[in-house]
Design a protein around this motif. Structure first.
Motif, mmCIF file in Angstrom:
data_model
loop_
_atom_site.group_PDB
_atom_site.id
_atom_site.type_symbol
_atom_site.label_atom_id
_atom_site.label_comp_id
_atom_site.label_asym_id
_atom_site.label_seq_id
_atom_site.Cartn_x
_atom_site.Cartn_y
_atom_site.Cartn_z
ATOM 1 N N LYS A 58 129.685 -56.907 -42.889
ATOM 2 C CA LYS A 58 130.566 -56.124 -42.618
ATOM 3 C C LYS A 58 131.992 -56.449 -41.522
ATOM 4 O O LYS A 58 132.540 -57.238 -41.473
ATOM 5 N N ASN A 59 130.777 -56.120 -40.877
ATOM 6 C CA ASN A 59 131.901 -56.794 -39.221
ATOM 7 C C ASN A 59 132.128 -58.324 -38.809
ATOM 8 O O ASN A 59 133.266 -58.260 -38.599
ATOM 9 N N LYS A 60 130.859 -58.762 -39.604
ATOM 10 C CA LYS A 60 131.482 -60.543 -39.147
ATOM 11 C C LYS A 60 133.103 -60.421 -40.544
ATOM 12 O O LYS A 60 133.030 -61.528 -39.545
ATOM 13 N N LYS A 61 132.597 -60.131 -41.234
ATOM 14 C CA LYS A 61 133.957 -60.462 -42.375
ATOM 15 C C LYS A 61 134.795 -60.128 -42.085
ATOM 16 O O LYS A 61 136.363 -59.926 -42.244
ATOM 17 N N PRO A 71 121.983 -45.645 -55.751
ATOM 18 C CA PRO A 71 121.637 -46.512 -56.066
ATOM 19 C C PRO A 71 122.459 -47.696 -55.673
ATOM 20 O O PRO A 71 123.544 -47.500 -57.346
ATOM 21 N N THR A 72 122.585 -49.299 -55.311
ATOM 22 C CA THR A 72 123.668 -49.519 -55.780
ATOM 23 C C THR A 72 123.162 -51.391 -55.504
ATOM 24 O O THR A 72 122.109 -51.850 -54.376
ATOM 25 N N LEU A 73 123.593 -51.989 -56.319
ATOM 26 C CA LEU A 73 123.911 -53.564 -56.013
ATOM 27 C C LEU A 73 123.464 -54.208 -54.270
ATOM 28 O O LEU A 73 124.657 -54.020 -54.148
ATOM 29 N N ASN A 74 122.897 -54.829 -54.288
ATOM 30 C CA ASN A 74 123.336 -55.267 -52.489
ATOM 31 C C ASN A 74 124.330 -56.351 -52.337
ATOM 32 O O ASN A 74 124.003 -57.692 -53.194
ATOM 33 N N PRO A 75 125.488 -56.019 -52.201
ATOM 34 C CA PRO A 75 126.893 -57.312 -52.254
ATOM 35 C C PRO A 75 126.362 -59.000 -50.863
ATOM 36 O O PRO A 75 127.296 -59.588 -51.212
ATOM 37 N N ILE A 76 125.933 -58.489 -50.198
ATOM 38 C CA ILE A 76 125.424 -59.481 -49.865
ATOM 39 C C ILE A 76 124.051 -60.327 -50.177
ATOM 40 O O ILE A 76 123.758 -61.534 -49.086
ATOM 41 N N ASN A 77 123.541 -59.928 -50.515
ATOM 42 C CA ASN A 77 121.852 -60.968 -51.242
ATOM 43 C C ASN A 77 122.353 -61.846 -51.763
ATOM 44 O O ASN A 77 122.864 -61.806 -53.558
ATOM 45 N N PRO A 78 122.268 -62.930 -52.068
ATOM 46 C CA PRO A 78 122.892 -64.148 -52.797
ATOM 47 C C PRO A 78 122.491 -63.698 -54.373
ATOM 48 O O PRO A 78 122.816 -63.993 -54.865
#
Length: 684
Positions: free
Chosen positions: A337-340, A286-293
Motif C-alpha cells: 500500500k505504501n509503495k503504491k 477472512p479476505t483474499l490477498n490482493p497482492i498475491n498473484p
C-alpha cells in the motif's frame, strides 16, 4: 406566462389527474399486477370453454412452450376441459391470437412492450419481441374472471411496457442452500410478475455452491456437500431464459470469502489462520490477498470456468463489507500500500476490483458490484448495486451518487425483504427516489432488485419471505411512478397471492406444516389465530449480532410460521381507526368478533398436549385472552373501575414484549381502542 400556456398546463394536469382517477376505478375491477401503463375498459368478454385455443404467428422463440404452459394454467384454474391443449399456428379463428415480430436476444434493454385487446369473441396480442408476448400472456391470465355460470376474459384494451429494464430478485444460496426446484418455482413466480433478472448469490462465508472441475476443493471443502453442478446451472439458466429472465451470477470477493479460503487457505491475507466455513451470520475478517498473484490466477481460471455457463454480459463480484482487518494485520500488504501510494483499504480494493474488471473483460463480461466498489478509479462501465441508503459522503444515497458520477446503477436499498418490513414500506420506495435528476442521470437508473438474504430462511420458508411482497415491488419496477395507492395495491395483491400457489409457491401452504410440528397435533386452529396477529421481529432484531442462530439451527419455530403484514392484525388496526373516528354498532360487533375469536382460541390452545415449544407461547396467549375478555365486557356495555383500566394497560405492556422472536402487532390498536373507550366514558 401567457394565457395559452396556462391553459395548456391546466389541461395537461387535468388529463393526468383524470388518468390517475380512472386507474384507481379500474383497479376495483381488474386485479392486474403490475398495473399497466395504459388501460381502457370495455364491455367485451371472451368466454373460456372447451373450444378455447391460443394461436401464435410463428413457432420460433419462447412463445410456443410458454403458451402451452399458459393453457395448462388456465384449464387448472377454471376446470374447463379444452379440446386443444397446445398452441396453434396462424389460426385466424383462435380464441387468443398472438403475434410478435422477432425472437429477441435476452439482454438489458430488450423490448418488452405489448398490446392486448379483448374483442367480442377473441383476444388479440401483439408485441415487437417474443419476450413482450410472454409479458402479455401473463396479463391475459390475470384478466380471467368468473360469474356463477362461466369463466371469461374481462374486456380491456392495454398498451404496456416496463418503466425500468432491470427488475430483479436476488436469492442467496450460500447461507442456506436452495435446491433447483425451489429456484424454478421462484423463476415461475418472477415471470408471472414480469420480473426479468435472477441474481444468483453463489458464494459467501457460509458456502461456495458451484461444483468446480478446476478447483474441486471449493465444493469438496467449502460447501458441506450442497452445491450446483454445471448441468444444473445450465438447466436453471435455460429455464429462466425461456421465461424472459436473465441470470446474473455472483462470486463474492475479496471479503465474504471464508468458504473459498476454507478450501484454499493459501489465497488468504492472514498466514496460519484456521479458515473454516462460517456457521453464524454477520461480517467476518477472512479476505483474499490482493497482492498475491496466485489470487488473480485463481480468479481468472475460476471465471473462465463459470462465465460460459452464464450468457449474460454482467458478472457480479460482490465487493461489499470488506473491513480489511486482515489486510491491516499483514505487513507485506501494508508495504505494498505504501509503495503504491494507497491512502486506505478502499484504494487497495479498487486496485483489486480493476484487476477483476480486466479479467472479466477478457471473457466479454462487464463487472457489477455492491456500492463499495464505487471508488475514484473504478471504470464507468461497472454497474453499481446500491444497498446502502445513505453513506457519509452523499446524503441522498449511493444510487444517486452513482448516477451523478456517470455510473449505471441498480437499487436494492429498501427492497431487502429479509428485513421483514411491511409491503407498504417497500411499495412506496421508488428506485430513483425524489431527488431531481437530469434525463441523462435518470437514464442511468436501471431499476431495482429485491434481495433475499438467507441467514434465517430454508427451502421450506423462503417462499413466505419472498412472496407476496415481491409482487408489489415488481409493480414499483414496472408501472408508472404515479401508481402508488396502497389500498388498491393491497386489494390486488390479496388476489395475486392466491394465484401464486398455482405456480407452486408455498408461501401459504408451508405454515400448516410448521404449526403441526409445533403443536405435535393436526389441531392447529389456535396457533393459526396467533400467526394472523404476530409478526417476526424486524430489521435483524431477530438473530441480533448474528449469533443466536447457526446455519444448522432449527427454522421450524413459531417465528418462521409468522409472516409480515399479518392479516388479522392489519384489519383489526384499521377497524380500530375507523371505530375511533366514527363508532357504530356494526363496528362494535366486528371488534367483539375479534376479541371473542382470540378468547376462544386460547381455550382451544389449552386443550393441546403441552410441550416445551408451546410453553413459550402460553403466557402471551393467556394475556391476550385476558385483555380480550375485558374488552368484550366493555363493548357489551360494561363499566369498569380505574383499577381495571390499569390492569388492561399493564397487560398490554406485557404483550408488547417480544415472544419467541415475534411481536404482537395489534397492541397499538388495543391502546388506541382503550383511549377511545375512556373518552366515551365506558371506563369510569
Amino acid at each position: 406566462m401567457t394565457n395559452s400556456i396556462v391553459k395548456t398546463i391546466f389541461l395537461a394536469l387535468t388529463f393526468v389527474s383524470s388518468m390517475i382517477h380512472c386507474q384507481e376505478k379500474l383497479s376495483d375491477k381488474y386485479n392486474l399486477m403490475p398495473w399497466p401503463q395504459e388501460i381502457q375498459s370495455n364491455a367485451n368478454r371472451v368466454k373460456i370453454a372447451k373450444d378455447f385455443t391460443i394461436s401464435i404467428n410463428k413457432k420460433e422463440g419462447r412463445v410456443y412452450n410458454y403458451a402451452t404452459n399458459i393453457i395448462r394454467r388456465i384449464t387448472n384454474r377454471t376446470g374447463v376441459f379444452v379440446d386443444q391443449g397446445f398452441p396453434l399456428l396462424n389460426d385466424k379463428n383462435a380464441t387468443v391470437r398472438v403475434s410478435f415480430d422477432e425472437v429477441a436476444e435476452l439482454k438489458l434493454g430488450v423490448d418488452e412492450s405489448y398490446e392486448l385487446d379483448v374483442n367480442n369473441n377473441f383476444v388479440e396480442i401483439s408485441a415487437k419481441t417474443d419476450i413482450g408476448a410472454l409479458r402479455a400472456l401473463e396479463t391475459l391470465v390475470q384478466l380471467i374472471d368468473h360469474n356463477e355460470n362461466s369463466f371469461f376474459v374481462n374486456g380491456v384494451v392495454i398498451k404496456d411496457n416496463p418503466r425500468y429494464g432491470w427488475r430483479g430478485l436476488m436469492i442467496d444460496v450460500s447461507r442456506h442452500f436452495h435446491p433447483v426446484e425451489v429456484l424454478k418455482r421462484n423463476l415461475d413466480a418472477m415471470a408471472s410478475m414480469k420480473m426479468n433478472v435472477f441474481h444468483w448469490h453463489l458464494s459467501d462465508d457460509q458456502g461456495f455452491r458451484f461444483k468446480s472441475d478446476t478447483y474441486p476443493k471449493l465444493h469438496e471443502l467449502g460447501s458441506d456437500g450442497l452445491y450446483y453442478t454445471k448441468p444444473q446451472i445450465r438447466d436453471i439458466v435455460s429455464y429462466a431464459n425461456k421465461r424472459g429472465i436473465r441470470v446474473v451470477p455472483e462470486i463474492d470477493v475479496p471479503g465474504h470469502a471464508t468458504a473459498i479460503l476454507a478450501a484454499y487457505p493459501e489465497l488468504g491475507s492472514k498466514d496460519g489462520y484456521d479458515y473454516k466455513i462460517e456457521r453464524f451470520s454477520g461480517v467476518f475478517h477472512p479476505t483474499l490477498n490482493p497482492i498475491n498473484p496466485k489470487v488473480y490466477t485463481f480468479l481468472d481460471n475460476l471465471f473462465a470456468e463459470i462465465v460460459p455457463l452464464f450468457p449474460d454480459v454482467y458478472f457480479h463480484i460482490g465487493g461489499d463489507e470488506n473491513e480489511g482487518k486482515h489486510w491491516d494485520e499483514n505487513h507485506e500488504i501494508q508495504k505494498f500500500k505504501n509503495k503504491k501510494g494507497f491512502k486506505n483499504n478502499h484504494d487497495l480494493q479498487t486496485y483489486f476490483n480493476i484487476k477483476l474488471q480486466k479479467i472479466l473483460a477478457k471473457y466479454d463480461r462487464k463487472l457489477m458490484g455492491w456500492d463499495e466498489i464505487m471508488t475514484d478509479g473504478m471504470p464507468k462501465s461497472a454497474i453499481i448495486h446500491s444497498w446502502r441508503g445513505v453513506n457519509e459522503g452523499f446524503k441522498d444515497g449511493t444510487l444517486i451518487e452513482a448516477v451523478k458520477k456517470g455510473y449505471q446503477a441498480v437499487l436494492s436499498n429498501d427492497y431487502y425483504i429479509d428485513r421483514v418490513q411491511s409491503v407498504d414500506h417497500h411499495y412506496l420506495f421508488d428506485p430513483a427516489g425524489d431527488v431531481p435528476l437530469t434525463k441523462e442521470e435518470e437514464s442511468r437508473v436501471l431499476g431495482g432488485e429485491v434481495t433475499m438474504w438467507s441467514e434465517l430462511v430454508t427451502p421450506l420458508t423462503v417462499d413466505s419471505r419472498i412472496w407476496p411482497r415481491t409482487a408489489a415491488i415488481a409493480e414499483r419496477f414496472w408501472s408508472s411512478k404515479e401508481v402508488k395507492d396502497l389500498k388498491s395495491m393491497r386489494k390486488r395483491l390479496a388476489v395475486v397471492s392466491f394465484q401464486l400457489e398455482e405456480l407452486g409457491i408455498t408461501h401459504l401452504s408451508y405454515r400448516n406444516q410448521l404449526l403441526r410440528n409445533i403443536a405435535k397435533s393436526k389441531n392447529t386452529e389456535s396457533l393459526e389465530l396467533l400467526t394472523a396477529i404476530f409478526e417476526p421481529l424486524k430489521i435483524y432484531t431477530r438473530n441480533e449480532g448474528g449469533t443466536e442462530y447457526k446455519t444448522f439451527s432449527p427454522f421450524t419455530l413459531f417465528a418462521d410460521a409468522c409472516v409480515v403484514d399479518a392479516e388479522d392484525a392489519y384489519n383489526f388496526n384499521l377497524l380500530v381507526d375507523s371505530y375511533s373516528d366514527n363508532p357504530t354498532t356494526e363496528k362494535s360487533e366486528e371488534l367483539k368478533g375479534y376479541f371473542s375469536k382470540w378468547k376462544e382460541g386460547h381455550a382451544k390452545f389449552k386443550k393441546l398436549k403441552n410441550n416445551p415449544i408451546l410453553n413459550e407461547l402460553g403466557n402471551h396467549y393467556e394475556n391476550l385472552s385476558k385483555v380480550s375478555s375485558i374488552y368484550l365486557e366493555i363493548l357489551k356495555g360494561g363499566s369498569l373501575s380505574k383499577s381495571k383500566g390499569n390492569e388492561i394497560k399493564e397487560t398490554i405492556e406485557k404483550l408488547k414484549k417480544p415472544m419467541v422472536d415475534t411481536e404482537l402487532v395489534i397492541v397499538s390498536g388495543m391502546e388506541k381502542l382503550l383511549k377511545k373507550l375512556k373518552k366515551e366514558g365506558s371506563i369510569k
